[in-house]
Design a protein around this motif. Structure first.
Motif, PDB file in Angstrom:
ATOM      1  N   LEU A 182     -39.417  12.677 -14.449  1.00  0.00           N
ATOM      2  CA  LEU A 182     -40.522  11.876 -14.978  1.00  0.00           C
ATOM      3  C   LEU A 182     -41.595  12.738 -15.636  1.00  0.00           C
ATOM      4  O   LEU A 182     -42.569  12.208 -16.181  1.00  0.00           O
ATOM      5  CB  LEU A 182     -41.153  11.054 -13.849  1.00  0.00           C
ATOM      6  CG  LEU A 182     -40.242   9.999 -13.192  1.00  0.00           C
ATOM      7  CD1 LEU A 182     -40.930   9.383 -11.984  1.00  0.00           C
ATOM      8  CD2 LEU A 182     -39.843   8.928 -14.194  1.00  0.00           C
ATOM      9  N   ASN A 183     -41.387  14.048 -15.552  1.00  0.00           N
ATOM     10  CA  ASN A 183     -42.351  14.999 -16.139  1.00  0.00           C
ATOM     11  C   ASN A 183     -43.755  14.785 -15.571  1.00  0.00           C
ATOM     12  O   ASN A 183     -44.751  14.824 -16.295  1.00  0.00           O
ATOM     13  CB  ASN A 183     -42.372  14.874 -17.667  1.00  0.00           C
ATOM     14  CG  ASN A 183     -43.001  16.088 -18.336  1.00  0.00           C
ATOM     15  OD1 ASN A 183     -42.952  17.210 -17.815  1.00  0.00           O
ATOM     16  ND2 ASN A 183     -43.614  15.876 -19.479  1.00  0.00           N
ATOM     17  N   LEU A 184     -43.808  14.579 -14.253  1.00  0.00           N
ATOM     18  CA  LEU A 184     -45.076  14.345 -13.575  1.00  0.00           C
ATOM     19  C   LEU A 184     -45.597  15.637 -12.958  1.00  0.00           C
ATOM     20  O   LEU A 184     -44.884  16.290 -12.189  1.00  0.00           O
ATOM     21  CB  LEU A 184     -44.908  13.299 -12.470  1.00  0.00           C
ATOM     22  CG  LEU A 184     -44.721  11.846 -12.905  1.00  0.00           C
ATOM     23  CD1 LEU A 184     -44.359  10.979 -11.701  1.00  0.00           C
ATOM     24  CD2 LEU A 184     -45.979  11.313 -13.572  1.00  0.00           C
ATOM     25  N   PRO A 185     -46.816  16.030 -13.249  1.00  0.00           N
ATOM     26  CA  PRO A 185     -47.396  17.213 -12.610  1.00  0.00           C
ATOM     27  C   PRO A 185     -47.759  16.897 -11.160  1.00  0.00           C
ATOM     28  O   PRO A 185     -48.126  15.762 -10.827  1.00  0.00           O
ATOM     29  CB  PRO A 185     -48.644  17.489 -13.446  1.00  0.00           C
ATOM     30  CG  PRO A 185     -49.034  16.149 -13.978  1.00  0.00           C
ATOM     31  CD  PRO A 185     -47.748  15.399 -14.212  1.00  0.00           C
ATOM     32  N   TYR A 186     -47.635  17.893 -10.297  1.00  0.00           N
ATOM     33  CA  TYR A 186     -47.975  17.679  -8.894  1.00  0.00           C
ATOM     34  C   TYR A 186     -48.235  19.019  -8.218  1.00  0.00           C
ATOM     35  O   TYR A 186     -47.790  20.071  -8.689  1.00  0.00           O
ATOM     36  CB  TYR A 186     -46.845  16.950  -8.166  1.00  0.00           C
ATOM     37  CG  TYR A 186     -45.551  17.719  -8.060  1.00  0.00           C
ATOM     38  CD1 TYR A 186     -45.213  18.439  -6.912  1.00  0.00           C
ATOM     39  CD2 TYR A 186     -44.639  17.735  -9.123  1.00  0.00           C
ATOM     40  CE1 TYR A 186     -44.024  19.147  -6.821  1.00  0.00           C
ATOM     41  CE2 TYR A 186     -43.449  18.434  -9.043  1.00  0.00           C
ATOM     42  CZ  TYR A 186     -43.144  19.132  -7.887  1.00  0.00           C
ATOM     43  OH  TYR A 186     -41.965  19.836  -7.808  1.00  0.00           O
ATOM     44  N   ASP A 187     -48.963  18.960  -7.134  1.00  0.00           N
ATOM     45  CA  ASP A 187     -49.153  20.136  -6.293  1.00  0.00           C
ATOM     46  C   ASP A 187     -48.115  20.103  -5.180  1.00  0.00           C
ATOM     47  O   ASP A 187     -47.813  19.022  -4.635  1.00  0.00           O
ATOM     48  CB  ASP A 187     -50.556  20.146  -5.677  1.00  0.00           C
ATOM     49  CG  ASP A 187     -51.650  20.320  -6.725  1.00  0.00           C
ATOM     50  OD1 ASP A 187     -51.393  21.034  -7.715  1.00  0.00           O
ATOM     51  OD2 ASP A 187     -52.732  19.732  -6.556  1.00  0.00           O
ATOM     52  N   PHE A 188     -47.585  21.264  -4.841  1.00  0.00           N
ATOM     53  CA  PHE A 188     -46.603  21.341  -3.758  1.00  0.00           C
ATOM     54  C   PHE A 188     -47.202  22.124  -2.600  1.00  0.00           C
ATOM     55  O   PHE A 188     -47.619  23.273  -2.766  1.00  0.00           O
ATOM     56  CB  PHE A 188     -45.319  22.021  -4.251  1.00  0.00           C
ATOM     57  CG  PHE A 188     -44.222  22.055  -3.202  1.00  0.00           C
ATOM     58  CD1 PHE A 188     -43.650  20.883  -2.748  1.00  0.00           C
ATOM     59  CD2 PHE A 188     -43.774  23.257  -2.680  1.00  0.00           C
ATOM     60  CE1 PHE A 188     -42.651  20.895  -1.792  1.00  0.00           C
ATOM     61  CE2 PHE A 188     -42.770  23.283  -1.727  1.00  0.00           C
ATOM     62  CZ  PHE A 188     -42.202  22.102  -1.277  1.00  0.00           C
ATOM     63  N   VAL A 189     -47.276  21.495  -1.445  1.00  0.00           N
ATOM     64  CA  VAL A 189     -47.826  22.118  -0.250  1.00  0.00           C
ATOM     65  C   VAL A 189     -46.698  22.330   0.753  1.00  0.00           C
ATOM     66  O   VAL A 189     -46.084  21.360   1.223  1.00  0.00           O
ATOM     67  CB  VAL A 189     -48.935  21.249   0.381  1.00  0.00           C
ATOM     68  CG1 VAL A 189     -49.440  21.893   1.675  1.00  0.00           C
ATOM     69  CG2 VAL A 189     -50.078  21.041  -0.607  1.00  0.00           C
ATOM     70  N   LYS A 190     -46.401  23.579   1.063  1.00  0.00           N
ATOM     71  CA  LYS A 190     -45.339  23.876   2.014  1.00  0.00           C
ATOM     72  C   LYS A 190     -45.799  23.565   3.434  1.00  0.00           C
ATOM     73  O   LYS A 190     -46.917  23.905   3.835  1.00  0.00           O
ATOM     74  CB  LYS A 190     -44.911  25.335   1.898  1.00  0.00           C
ATOM     75  CG  LYS A 190     -44.166  25.644   0.604  1.00  0.00           C
ATOM     76  CD  LYS A 190     -43.571  27.041   0.615  1.00  0.00           C
ATOM     77  CE  LYS A 190     -42.769  27.293  -0.663  1.00  0.00           C
ATOM     78  NZ  LYS A 190     -42.134  28.632  -0.665  1.00  0.00           N
ATOM     79  N   VAL A 191     -44.923  22.935   4.183  1.00  0.00           N
ATOM     80  CA  VAL A 191     -45.200  22.570   5.569  1.00  0.00           C
ATOM     81  C   VAL A 191     -44.314  23.424   6.472  1.00  0.00           C
ATOM     82  O   VAL A 191     -43.083  23.373   6.379  1.00  0.00           O
ATOM     83  CB  VAL A 191     -44.928  21.071   5.824  1.00  0.00           C
ATOM     84  CG1 VAL A 191     -45.222  20.713   7.275  1.00  0.00           C
ATOM     85  CG2 VAL A 191     -45.756  20.213   4.880  1.00  0.00           C
ATOM     86  N   ASP A 192     -44.913  24.204   7.336  1.00  0.00           N
ATOM     87  CA  ASP A 192     -44.178  25.115   8.210  1.00  0.00           C
ATOM     88  C   ASP A 192     -43.604  24.332   9.391  1.00  0.00           C
ATOM     89  O   ASP A 192     -44.242  24.206  10.444  1.00  0.00           O
ATOM     90  CB  ASP A 192     -45.116  26.230   8.689  1.00  0.00           C
ATOM     91  CG  ASP A 192     -44.393  27.254   9.569  1.00  0.00           C
ATOM     92  OD1 ASP A 192     -43.153  27.177   9.685  1.00  0.00           O
ATOM     93  OD2 ASP A 192     -45.085  28.133  10.137  1.00  0.00           O
ATOM     94  N   LEU A 193     -42.383  23.822   9.213  1.00  0.00           N
ATOM     95  CA  LEU A 193     -41.763  23.035  10.273  1.00  0.00           C
ATOM     96  C   LEU A 193     -41.441  23.881  11.489  1.00  0.00           C
ATOM     97  O   LEU A 193     -41.595  23.436  12.637  1.00  0.00           O
ATOM     98  CB  LEU A 193     -40.487  22.365   9.753  1.00  0.00           C
ATOM     99  CG  LEU A 193     -40.641  21.375   8.598  1.00  0.00           C
ATOM    100  CD1 LEU A 193     -39.302  20.724   8.292  1.00  0.00           C
ATOM    101  CD2 LEU A 193     -41.687  20.322   8.905  1.00  0.00           C
TER     102      LEU A 193
END
Length: 223
Positions: free
Chosen positions: A25-36
């Motif tokens: 969809l060519n959508l910009p987003y922030d990616f936040v890593k979650v330390d499982l």
């Protein structure tokens, strides 16, 4: 301006399914890593976002969604210029939905999670042979689904492809499959890998997953 934040980890197939959809969809987003492994997903701040403490979790303008299938359907319904990825035609959509449920209830639950959870989190070294057979049956089903069509829910790319490809390529890490036996599955995987955003959205996570399972030295029980 669209403000999206995706919470997750690269090795998670459901997270990668969302990343594939966002890229398509060519959508910009922030990616936040979650330390499982560090149990960051059960800290109070994350539980406020998602009381089920699962990834992926998507934030859209202060609203939180979880479950990859719900997220990718939402993204296409809200942001896509057309309905090609998630058809509005009821019959076509029902086929896409069926494949999504198949991924959730069979491919992920009976296949990937039934092996990855005991191996990665419970230090299980020998996996029952029935789990390997379950994966082979999954490939048999997918091979059948792809008869006379290029994609998993018909002859056009849909979110069902994003959901299935992320998990099927993860199963490949667990079991050595005779891909010559599954010509349609192999052609479908190759077709998806040709997407310009595939490597970043899915391939990178697969590469991170491989060493995680290799170092466990798990095996399947013999006959």
């Amino acid at each position: 301006m669209v403000k999206l934040t995706l919470y997750g980890i690269e090795i998670s197939p459901p997270v990668r399914a969302v990343k594939l959809t966002l890229a398509a969809l060519n959508l910009p987003y922030d990616f936040v890593k979650v330390d499982l492994m560090g149990r960051a997903h059960i800290l109070p701040d994350f539980l406020k976002k998602n009381p089920q403490h699962t990834v992926p979790t998507l934030e859209d303008d202060g609203h939180y969604l979880w479950d990859s299938h719900a997220i990718i359907a939402y993204l296409v319904s809200k942001y896509a210029d057309s309905d090609s990825l998630y058809p509005k035609d009821l019959l076509q959509r029902a086929v896409v939905d069926q494949r999504l449920h198949f991924e959730s209830g069979v491919v992920f639950a009976d296949g990937l999670r039934s092996i990855s959870k005991p191996v990665l989190f419970l230090n299980q070294k020998v996996v029952p042979k029935e789990r390997k057979q379950a994966i082979i049956e999954i490939y048999d089903f997918v091979e059948t689904f792809l008869k006379d069509q290029d994609y998993i829910a018909g002859n056009q790319l849909t979110i069902a492809d994003f959901s299935l490809i992320s998990t099927i390529t993860s199963l490949d890490v667990l079991v050595t499959i005779d891909h010559a036996k599954y010509a349609r599955v192999s052609a479908w995987i190759k077709r998806l890998k040709e997407l310009p955003y595939y490597e970043e959205a899915n391939g990178k996570g697969i590469k991170e997953l491989i060493p995680m399972f290799k170092k466990t030295n798990f095996t399947f029980a013999s006959d």
